[in-house]
Design an enzyme around this catalytic site. Structure first.
Site, PDB file in Angstrom:
ATOM      1  CG  ASN A  55       7.125  10.506   0.082  1.00 46.95           C
ATOM      2  OD1 ASN A  55       8.254  10.983   0.033  1.00 46.95           O
ATOM      3  ND2 ASN A  55       6.904   9.224   0.336  1.00 46.95           N
ATOM      4  CG  HIS A  82       7.228   5.868  -4.814  1.00 45.72           C
ATOM      5  ND1 HIS A  82       7.763   5.206  -3.727  1.00 45.72           N
ATOM      6  CD2 HIS A  82       6.938   4.900  -5.736  1.00 45.72           C
ATOM      7  CE1 HIS A  82       7.776   3.903  -3.976  1.00 45.72           C
ATOM      8  NE2 HIS A  82       7.289   3.701  -5.186  1.00 45.72           N
ATOM      9  CB  SER A 136       4.672   9.230  -8.439  1.00 46.06           C
ATOM     10  OG  SER A 136       4.541   8.263  -9.456  1.00 46.06           O
ATOM     11  CG  ASP A 171       4.721   4.753  -1.648  1.00 47.24           C
ATOM     12  OD1 ASP A 171       4.956   5.863  -1.138  1.00 47.24           O
ATOM     13  OD2 ASP A 171       5.545   3.828  -1.655  1.00 47.24           O
TER      14      ASP A 171
END
Length: 197
Positions: free
Chosen positions: A106, A108, A135, A144
């Protein structure tokens, strides 16, 4: 060639950047399908690039777990080597994360572990910091909290709004995502140590 499934909820700007990167014959990954949890604008990018798309509407299921089971089954049909969350605005059920880990990443819009969660840009502004960042992480069952694969700082300007700051973070997120997917594909970024316990 790394097989990638991308999951979105919205406009899919990171998705489009990744699709554009895969046009390069030297890029060692290709997107085999794009999925969404609702009728998302970003599905148009899949259509434009001739990529199959699917929707597993969250609202059609009695629970997050039931939705997750169907999403996982649909993803499995494409036999991906990597699943990319690209603006999927819904937490995946733990069973889905555990089934895909560590091949689930993912982006972020913050320099994790600073400012996790859905409002990373707003939270950075509220904290009055001089810099934030972007990130790319391996997804785990926290919010996260997974292993960080790449990140880069982005300065916060004195007159920044949430929108202006986010607009300057987005290109960094896209570049990091493209680099990380390339690194996973060519073996220079390893995911093995990032598996869920």
């Amino acid at each position: 060639m790394l097989r990638v499934v991308v999951l979105i909820s919205g406009g899919g700007s990171n998705l489009r950047a990744l699709l554009e990167a895969t046009r390069d014959a030297e890029y060692p990954a290709h997107v085999v399908a794009v999925g969404a949890d609702r009728e998302a604008e970003g599905l148009a990018h899949a259509e434009a690039f001739g990529i199959p798309a699917f929707t597993v509407p969250y609202s059609s299921f009695p629970s997050r777990e039931a939705w997750g089971d169907e999403l996982l089954a649909t993803i499995a049909e494409w036999q991906p080597d990597l699943v990319v969350l690209s603006g999927l605005m819904r937490l995946l059920p733990p069973a889905v994360v555990e089934a895909l880990a560590p091949r689930l990443i993912n982006t972020h819009p913050a320099y994790l572990p600073e400012f996790p969660g859905a409002h990373g840009v707003r939270d950075a502004l509220a904290a009055g910091v001089a810099q934030t960042g972007a990130s790319v992480i391996v997804v785990d069952t926290g919010v996260d909290t997974g292993p960080i694969l790449a990140q880069e700082r982005v300065p916060v300007l004195p007159d920044d709004t949430e929108h202006s700051l986010h607009e300057r973070i987005k290109p960094v997120e896209r570049r990091l995502l493209i680099d990380v997917v390339r690194g996973i594909a060519d073996g220079s970024i390893g995911l093995g140590a990032a598996s869920t316990p």
